[in-house]
Design a protein around this motif. Structure first.
Motif, mmCIF file in Angstrom:
data_model
loop_
_atom_site.group_PDB
_atom_site.id
_atom_site.type_symbol
_atom_site.label_atom_id
_atom_site.label_comp_id
_atom_site.label_asym_id
_atom_site.label_seq_id
_atom_site.Cartn_x
_atom_site.Cartn_y
_atom_site.Cartn_z
ATOM 1 N N ALA A 1 -23.283 -39.409 12.998
ATOM 2 C CA ALA A 1 -23.654 -38.580 11.845
ATOM 3 C C ALA A 1 -22.439 -38.265 10.987
ATOM 4 C CB ALA A 1 -24.325 -37.289 12.315
ATOM 5 N N GLY A 2 -21.261 -38.156 11.590
ATOM 6 C CA GLY A 2 -20.044 -37.819 10.861
ATOM 7 C C GLY A 2 -19.621 -38.866 9.846
ATOM 8 N N LEU A 3 -20.138 -40.088 9.941
ATOM 9 C CA LEU A 3 -19.791 -41.140 8.980
ATOM 10 C C LEU A 3 -20.606 -41.069 7.692
ATOM 11 C CD1 LEU A 3 -19.525 -44.263 11.329
ATOM 12 C CD2 LEU A 3 -17.658 -42.871 10.395
ATOM 13 N N GLN A 4 -21.753 -40.404 7.730
ATOM 14 C CA GLN A 4 -22.676 -40.396 6.596
ATOM 15 C C GLN A 4 -22.111 -39.503 5.483
ATOM 16 O OE1 GLN A 4 -24.689 -42.783 7.580
ATOM 17 N NE2 GLN A 4 -23.822 -42.464 9.620
ATOM 18 N N ARG A 5 -22.119 -40.000 4.256
ATOM 19 C CA ARG A 5 -21.475 -39.293 3.147
ATOM 20 C C ARG A 5 -22.448 -38.936 2.033
ATOM 21 N NH1 ARG A 5 -18.299 -38.556 6.512
ATOM 22 N NH2 ARG A 5 -16.102 -39.086 6.516
ATOM 23 N N LEU A 6 -22.432 -37.656 1.652
ATOM 24 C CA LEU A 6 -23.181 -37.196 0.492
ATOM 25 C C LEU A 6 -22.284 -37.403 -0.722
ATOM 26 C CD1 LEU A 6 -25.849 -35.740 -0.302
ATOM 27 C CD2 LEU A 6 -24.510 -33.638 -0.323
ATOM 28 N N VAL A 7 -22.816 -38.042 -1.754
ATOM 29 C CA VAL A 7 -22.027 -38.362 -2.947
ATOM 30 C C VAL A 7 -22.465 -37.451 -4.090
ATOM 31 C CG1 VAL A 7 -21.366 -40.183 -4.568
ATOM 32 C CG2 VAL A 7 -21.859 -40.763 -2.168
ATOM 33 N N ALA A 8 -21.495 -36.754 -4.683
ATOM 34 C CA ALA A 8 -21.771 -35.874 -5.819
ATOM 35 C C ALA A 8 -21.717 -36.671 -7.117
ATOM 36 C CB ALA A 8 -20.753 -34.730 -5.849
ATOM 37 N N ALA A 9 -22.236 -36.085 -8.191
ATOM 38 C CA ALA A 9 -22.278 -36.749 -9.502
ATOM 39 C C ALA A 9 -20.886 -37.107 -10.004
ATOM 40 C CB ALA A 9 -23.011 -35.868 -10.500
ATOM 41 N N ASP A 10 -19.856 -36.336 -9.612
ATOM 42 C CA ASP A 10 -18.490 -36.632 -10.055
ATOM 43 C C ASP A 10 -17.813 -37.704 -9.190
ATOM 44 O OD1 ASP A 10 -17.858 -35.306 -7.709
ATOM 45 O OD2 ASP A 10 -16.752 -33.679 -8.683
ATOM 46 N N GLY A 11 -18.542 -38.257 -8.203
ATOM 47 C CA GLY A 11 -18.012 -39.331 -7.365
ATOM 48 C C GLY A 11 -17.389 -38.874 -6.066
ATOM 49 N N THR A 12 -17.185 -37.579 -5.887
ATOM 50 C CA THR A 12 -16.611 -37.109 -4.621
ATOM 51 C C THR A 12 -17.644 -37.260 -3.508
ATOM 52 O OG1 THR A 12 -17.264 -34.822 -5.058
ATOM 53 C CG2 THR A 12 -15.040 -35.465 -5.713
ATOM 54 N N SER A 13 -17.134 -37.528 -2.309
ATOM 55 C CA SER A 13 -18.050 -37.655 -1.175
ATOM 56 C C SER A 13 -17.749 -36.563 -0.162
ATOM 57 C CB SER A 13 -17.948 -39.048 -0.554
ATOM 58 O OG SER A 13 -16.695 -39.227 0.048
ATOM 59 N N HIS A 14 -18.780 -36.191 0.572
ATOM 60 C CA HIS A 14 -18.681 -35.073 1.514
ATOM 61 C C HIS A 14 -19.236 -35.490 2.871
ATOM 62 C CE1 HIS A 14 -17.846 -32.389 -1.890
ATOM 63 N NE2 HIS A 14 -18.739 -33.122 -2.528
ATOM 64 N N ALA A 15 -18.520 -35.102 3.925
ATOM 65 C CA ALA A 15 -18.965 -35.349 5.295
ATOM 66 C C ALA A 15 -19.929 -34.244 5.711
ATOM 67 C CB ALA A 15 -17.763 -35.361 6.240
ATOM 68 N N PRO A 16 -20.793 -34.522 6.683
ATOM 69 C CA PRO A 16 -21.667 -33.462 7.195
ATOM 70 C C PRO A 16 -20.839 -32.300 7.747
ATOM 71 C CG PRO A 16 -22.407 -35.596 7.980
ATOM 72 C CD PRO A 16 -21.073 -35.808 7.326
ATOM 73 N N ASN A 17 -21.396 -31.107 7.639
ATOM 74 C CA ASN A 17 -20.741 -29.906 8.143
ATOM 75 C C ASN A 17 -21.014 -29.797 9.648
ATOM 76 O OD1 ASN A 17 -20.960 -26.824 8.832
ATOM 77 N ND2 ASN A 17 -19.577 -27.020 7.087
ATOM 78 N N LYS A 18 -19.948 -29.889 10.447
ATOM 79 C CA LYS A 18 -20.107 -29.907 11.901
ATOM 80 C C LYS A 18 -20.740 -28.632 12.445
ATOM 81 C CE LYS A 18 -16.521 -33.181 13.061
ATOM 82 N NZ LYS A 18 -15.637 -33.593 14.110
ATOM 83 N N PHE A 19 -20.384 -27.484 11.873
ATOM 84 C CA PHE A 19 -20.938 -26.218 12.365
ATOM 85 C C PHE A 19 -22.432 -26.135 12.057
ATOM 86 C CE2 PHE A 19 -16.413 -25.161 11.759
ATOM 87 C CZ PHE A 19 -16.111 -24.829 13.068
ATOM 88 N N ALA A 20 -22.822 -26.511 10.854
ATOM 89 C CA ALA A 20 -24.242 -26.488 10.498
ATOM 90 C C ALA A 20 -25.026 -27.474 11.372
ATOM 91 C CB ALA A 20 -24.426 -26.817 9.026
ATOM 92 N N GLN A 21 -24.476 -28.661 11.568
ATOM 93 C CA GLN A 21 -25.141 -29.664 12.414
ATOM 94 C C GLN A 21 -25.362 -29.102 13.825
ATOM 95 O OE1 GLN A 21 -26.225 -32.256 10.017
ATOM 96 N NE2 GLN A 21 -25.909 -33.479 11.821
ATOM 97 N N ALA A 22 -24.334 -28.454 14.362
ATOM 98 C CA ALA A 22 -24.432 -27.912 15.725
ATOM 99 C C ALA A 22 -25.429 -26.756 15.790
ATOM 100 C CB ALA A 22 -23.056 -27.463 16.211
ATOM 101 N N ILE A 23 -25.360 -25.839 14.827
ATOM 102 C CA ILE A 23 -26.264 -24.684 14.842
ATOM 103 C C ILE A 23 -27.714 -25.126 14.676
ATOM 104 C CG2 ILE A 23 -26.920 -22.573 13.597
ATOM 105 C CD1 ILE A 23 -23.889 -22.206 13.018
ATOM 106 N N LYS A 24 -27.952 -26.146 13.851
ATOM 107 C CA LYS A 24 -29.310 -26.653 13.643
ATOM 108 C C LYS A 24 -29.701 -27.689 14.698
ATOM 109 C CE LYS A 24 -31.670 -25.391 10.688
ATOM 110 N NZ LYS A 24 -32.622 -24.286 10.747
#
Length: 188
Positions: free
Chosen positions: A112-135
């Motif tokens: 899951a840590g490899l999957q990237r959310l891409v914003a309109a400005d081109g920046t990419s974001h990794a999943p949030n480990k704390f949110a993933q764990a809590i959920k």
């Protein structure tokens, strides 16, 4: 003069060979064979979209031996409650619901840590480990051959960021070293 026995044997062999090619001796018809019937599919009942979620109707994409389909999206969440904690976003939470399927014949690894959310400005974001764990969403796991898993990917991105796409990374085929290129899916 030719031997009549040799001529008769040759004629009989020719007739046998020709009748074998037509299929007449096996009851086959001269008409073309019927077309193949369509592959049967599973009849799965539709499910309601979860509260606050936008259904995403994207075509499946493939990366390596992994097929992905994005089916849901939530954006602009300020926080959430888990089974044992409450967690506030530093910016906003974006949740992408995906179906992950191993199309190969051997186990593959999903990260899951490899999957990237891409914003309109081109920046990419990794999943949030704390949110993933809590959920209680898995970080990495072995995906069996022909197995499908449906799960959420939780991202904490800047409040002003606009979501554009998700870039999904599968496992390369058995014997291939290195990573994959990923497959991008536009998000509404």
């Amino acid at each position: 003069m030719r031997n009549p026995l040799i001529a008769l044997t040759g004629a009989v062999l020719a007739v046998v060979a020709m009748s074998g090619c037509t299929g007449a001796d096996r009851g086959a018809s001269a008409s073309p064979s019927p077309s193949a019937s369509p592959t049967p599919t599973y009849d799965l009942p539709p499910r309601p979209v979860r509260p606050g979620e936008i259904p995403v109707r994207s075509a499946p994409v493939v990366d390596g031996e992994t097929r992905f389909q994005v089916i849901g999206l939530q954006k602009g969440l300020s926080g959430f409650f888990g089974s044992h904690a409450e967690w506030q976003a530093k910016g906003q939470y974006v949740v992408v619901r995906v179906v992950v399927e191993n199309t190969g014949r051997t186990n593959s690894r999903f990260d899951a840590g490899l999957q990237r959310l891409v914003a309109a400005d081109g920046t990419s974001h990794a999943p949030n480990k704390f949110a993933q764990a809590i959920k209680r969403q898995p970080e990495t796991f072995s995906l069996g051959a022909q197995v499908r898993v449906e799960m959420d990917l939780w991202y904490d991105i800047p409040k002003e960021a606009k979501v554009a796409a998700i870039r999904l990374f599968g496992d390369p085929p058995l014997g291939v070293t290195g990573g994959t290129d990923g497959a991008q899916v536009p998000l509404p």
